[in-house]
Design an enzyme around this catalytic site. Structure first.
Site, PDB file in Angstrom:
ATOM      1  N   LYS A 192       0.812  -1.150   0.077  1.00 16.43           N
ATOM      2  CA  LYS A 192       0.070   0.030   0.122  1.00 16.43           C
ATOM      3  C   LYS A 192       0.808   1.341   0.079  1.00 16.43           C
ATOM      4  O   LYS A 192       0.691   2.299  -0.591  1.00 16.43           O
ATOM      5  CB  LYS A 192      -0.727  -0.217   1.332  1.00 16.43           C
ATOM      6  CG  LYS A 192      -1.317   1.322   1.600  1.00 16.43           C
ATOM      7  CD  LYS A 192      -2.267   1.231   3.074  1.00 16.43           C
ATOM      8  CE  LYS A 192      -2.318   2.410   3.657  1.00 16.43           C
ATOM      9  NZ  LYS A 192      -1.293   2.976   4.400  1.00 16.43           N
TER      10      LYS A 192
ATOM     11  N   CYS B 236      -4.656   8.093   9.235  1.00 16.45           N
ATOM     12  CA  CYS B 236      -4.886   7.522  10.573  1.00 16.45           C
ATOM     13  C   CYS B 236      -4.591   8.798  11.439  1.00 16.45           C
ATOM     14  O   CYS B 236      -3.728   9.349  11.561  1.00 16.45           O
ATOM     15  CB  CYS B 236      -4.190   6.148  10.759  1.00 16.45           C
ATOM     16  SG  CYS B 236      -4.502   5.065   9.817  1.00 16.45           S
TER      17      CYS B 236
ATOM     18  N   VAL C 251       8.040   6.572  16.427  1.00 16.76           N
ATOM     19  CA  VAL C 251       7.785   7.052  15.363  1.00 16.76           C
ATOM     20  C   VAL C 251       6.576   8.085  15.385  1.00 16.76           C
ATOM     21  O   VAL C 251       6.536   9.081  14.972  1.00 16.76           O
ATOM     22  CB  VAL C 251       7.751   5.838  14.332  1.00 16.76           C
ATOM     23  CG1 VAL C 251       7.258   6.776  13.076  1.00 16.76           C
ATOM     24  CG2 VAL C 251       8.992   5.085  13.928  1.00 16.76           C
TER      25      VAL C 251
HETATM   26  N1  EPU Z   1       6.731  14.204  10.495  1.00 13.53           N
HETATM   27  C1  EPU Z   1       6.947  15.790  10.905  1.00 13.53           C
HETATM   28  N2  EPU Z   1       6.841  16.598   9.681  1.00 13.53           N
HETATM   29  C2  EPU Z   1       6.487  16.151   8.478  1.00 13.53           C
HETATM   30  C3  EPU Z   1       6.397  15.010   8.095  1.00 13.53           C
HETATM   31  C4  EPU Z   1       6.475  13.820   9.274  1.00 13.53           C
HETATM   32  O1  EPU Z   1       7.265  15.676  12.021  1.00 13.53           O
HETATM   33  O2  EPU Z   1       6.242  17.143   7.629  1.00 13.53           O
HETATM   34  C5  EPU Z   1       6.890  13.301  11.615  1.00 13.53           C
HETATM   35  C6  EPU Z   1       5.459  12.581  12.005  1.00 13.53           C
HETATM   36  O3  EPU Z   1       4.542  13.567  12.734  1.00 13.53           O
HETATM   37  C7  EPU Z   1       5.996  11.092  12.238  1.00 13.53           C
HETATM   38  C8  EPU Z   1       7.428  10.999  11.805  1.00 13.53           C
HETATM   39  O4  EPU Z   1       7.732  12.328  11.167  1.00 13.53           O
HETATM   40  O5  EPU Z   1       6.168  11.472  13.726  1.00 13.53           O
HETATM   41  C9  EPU Z   1       7.317  10.067  10.704  1.00 13.53           C
HETATM   42  O6  EPU Z   1       6.329  10.215   9.607  1.00 13.53           O
HETATM   43  P1  EPU Z   1       6.708   9.855   8.046  1.00 13.53           P
HETATM   44  O7  EPU Z   1       6.664  10.988   7.280  1.00 13.53           O
HETATM   45  O8  EPU Z   1       7.713   8.920   7.879  1.00 13.53           O
HETATM   46  O9  EPU Z   1       5.249   9.223   7.855  1.00 13.53           O
HETATM   47  P2  EPU Z   1       4.330   9.181   6.596  1.00 13.53           P
HETATM   48  O10 EPU Z   1       5.011   9.303   5.438  1.00 13.53           O
HETATM   49  O11 EPU Z   1       3.188  10.288   6.999  1.00 13.53           O
HETATM   50  C10 EPU Z   1       4.218   6.694   6.007  1.00 13.53           C
HETATM   51  C11 EPU Z   1       3.173   5.518   6.069  1.00 13.53           C
HETATM   52  C12 EPU Z   1       2.637   5.147   7.262  1.00 13.53           C
HETATM   53  C13 EPU Z   1       4.130   4.661   8.111  1.00 13.53           C
HETATM   54  C14 EPU Z   1       5.115   5.689   8.134  1.00 13.53           C
HETATM   55  C15 EPU Z   1       6.452   5.535   8.740  1.00 13.53           C
HETATM   56  C16 EPU Z   1       2.213   6.128   3.900  1.00 13.53           C
HETATM   57  C17 EPU Z   1       0.836   6.489   3.340  1.00 13.53           C
HETATM   58  N3  EPU Z   1       2.095   5.926   5.185  1.00 13.53           N
HETATM   59  O12 EPU Z   1       3.583   7.796   6.658  1.00 13.53           O
HETATM   60  O13 EPU Z   1       1.831   4.029   7.306  1.00 13.53           O
HETATM   61  O14 EPU Z   1       3.599   4.224   9.284  1.00 13.53           O
HETATM   62  O15 EPU Z   1       5.398   6.150   6.665  1.00 13.53           O
HETATM   63  O16 EPU Z   1       6.756   3.929   8.042  1.00 13.53           O
HETATM   64  O17 EPU Z   1       3.213   5.737   3.187  1.00 13.53           O
HETATM   65  C18 EPU Z   1       0.025   2.770   7.660  1.00 13.53           C
HETATM   66  O18 EPU Z   1       0.245   2.119   6.733  1.00 13.53           O
HETATM   67  O19 EPU Z   1      -0.867   2.391   8.590  1.00 13.53           O
HETATM   68  C19 EPU Z   1       0.917   3.972   7.944  1.00 13.53           C
HETATM   69  C20 EPU Z   1       0.328   4.799   9.012  1.00 13.53           C
END
Ligand code: EPU
Length: 439
Positions: free
Chosen positions: A24, A122, A334
């Protein structure tokens, strides 16, 4: 939240085979990348999940011809007619996913402007987008907050830039990649995330004509190119779904073969699976996970970025840890609020206590910020059926596992949320011998 309810009669070990398709958290990004190509792109191994439908809808709203073949698991995208979307079409998708933020770079390259609706996804923490906006500004985009979303403009070609991420964010790294590939000059991102899904996105972009090198110590360098073309790619398997079924096998005392699962993406998970006492066998077809009988052992685990223990593996495994002897300690580094799902587990008989302190080897970003981000699970505890409500995607799947492991009947409300990331999960449950009824 949807009202869908699944009734589950628990206490039966899940036994059988299920098939995994593409990840996904990669498929949706590769679909966005197709916007950058001059010609059509084809992606294989695409799961039929709601996130894919959302991205397909957003692409169509921007003039991309999208053909989804669910049975074959293929999506073909032709961005020949890319155009600005009507606000009403975008609004239809607002709030349903976090993917729209990744449309920024490709749309700025193709059209010079973009409007991105407020994000969903989420509820597991604040999930700010400050890194994303900082990246886009550094490339030269003008970013303005408007009611219902953000407007972006690039008055001239975006320029390569240098930046260090304060945290190796998956989404921010993807944002940078999707923008840098066609920006003028060289971009250097330090502190980048290097999850397998990101490396697969790099493969897709490379096929499209991008020049990207992954260097040591989380440095990614991109040499911008002027034109990109379509790609033809098979998505890597979903390592989160694989780990979720593996946890279900352990929690229910079952035996599940996850066809298509790949060991290399699950190395860290498999180490912990073994420490808990779970067994696995890697074959050409996938990975078989099973509970060998006897006692499971408690463990201490800290979530982290790749190659650490994924945060998304944490929630399903916690359910299995309720069946392990002794105290298991989980430090979530995380997301600051990823233990909300434990409330329902406690209502079902689990003994899980949450702590604000960092109960792990390292002090994390949340240590002094009052978040309940560590958990102690004491077990084994007998779980009993209950009426529970799905809080988020992974937490929801964990609730399903708990209900399947529990004695008696559970009623799980809001299961529509699980369709976002688990393809045909109800059919798979049936195939594994679960006793479930849709209400
Ligand atoms: N963060 C910031 N600022 C930003 C972006 C992120 O502070 O501008 C922080 C977030 O708040 C968090 C941390 O950085 O504490 C990590 O967030 P990240 O950006 O890595 O996560 P994401 O890209 O929003 C994706 C997956 C998540 C998965 C995480 C970590 C997608 C659509 N979502 O989220 O997946 O947990 O990477 O591997 O790719 C899931 O599939 O259920 C899910 C939540």
């Amino acid at each position: 939240m949807t009202e869908d309810v699944l009734e589950i009669e628990g206490g039966t070990p899940l036994i059988g085979e299920i098939k995994l398709r593409g990840a996904k958290n990669f498929v949706s990004k590769a679909m966005v990348a197709s916007l950058l190509g001059q010609g059509p792109s084809t992606l294989h191994n695409v799961p039929l999940i709601r996130d894919v439908e959302v991205v397909a809808g957003l692409l169509r709203a921007h003039g991309v011809a999208v053909e989804l073949d669910d049975a074959a698991g293929t999506v073909r995208m032709d961005p020949g007619g890319v155009e600005l979307a009507q606000s009403a079409d975008i609004a239809m998708h607002a709030g349903s996913s976090r993917i729209p933020i990744l449309f920024c770079g490709p749309l700025l390259h193709r059209l010079g402007e973009a409007f991105i609706p407020d994000l969903g996804g989420c509820n597991i923490g604040g999930r700010p987008i400050d890194f994303h906006l900082e990246i886009l500004r550094r490339f030269g985009a003008e970013v303005t907050k408007e009611p219902g979303g953000i407007r972006l403009q690039a008055l001239e070609r975006l320029q390569g830039m240098q930046m260090e991420l304060a945290y190796p964010s998956v989404g921010a790294t993807e944002q940078c990649l999707l923008t840098a590939v066609m920006a003028d000059g060289i971009t250097e991102l330090r502190g980048a995330a290097v999850e397998p899904e990101i490396l697969d996105l790099v493969s897709v972009l490379q096929q499209m004509g991008a020049i990207i090198s992954i260097e040591t110590d989380r440095v990614i360098k991109v040499e911008g190119v002027e034109e990109m073309h379509g790609f033809h790619h098979k998505a890597l398997p979903d390592r989160i779904e694989a780990a979720s079924w593996a946890a279900a096998a352990l929690a229910t005392g079952g035996d599940i073969t996850v066809l298509g699962a790949r060991q290399a993406d699950l190395t860290t998970y498999l180490n912990y699976y073994r420490k808990v006492g779970g067994r696995f066998d890697v074959t050409d077809r996938g990975i078989r996970f099973w509970h060998p009988g006897g006692e499971l052992k408690s463990i201490a685990v800290e979530t982290g970025v790749h190659p650490g223990f994924m945060t998304d593996w944490q929630q399903p495994l916690v359910v299995a840890l309720t069946q392990a002897k002794g105290l298991s300690i989980i430090h979530e580094t995380v997301y600051e609020q990823r233990f909300g799902f434990t409330k329902a587990l406690n209502a079902m008989g689990a003994q899980i206590q949450l702590y604000k302190e960092c109960l792990g080897g390292q002090v994390c970003r949340f240590g002094r910020r009052n978040y309940l981000h560590s958990a102690v699970v004491s077990g084994p505890t007998e779980l009993h059926g209950a009426a529970i409500e799905v809080p988020d995607l992974r937490g929801g799947f964990s609730h399903l596992i708990a209900a399947l492991a529990a004695k008696g009947r559970s009623s799980v409300k809001g299961i529509g949320l699980i369709d976002r990331g688990y393809e045909h999960f109800q059919d798979k449950l049936q195939a594994l011998g679960a006793h479930t009824w849709r209400v």
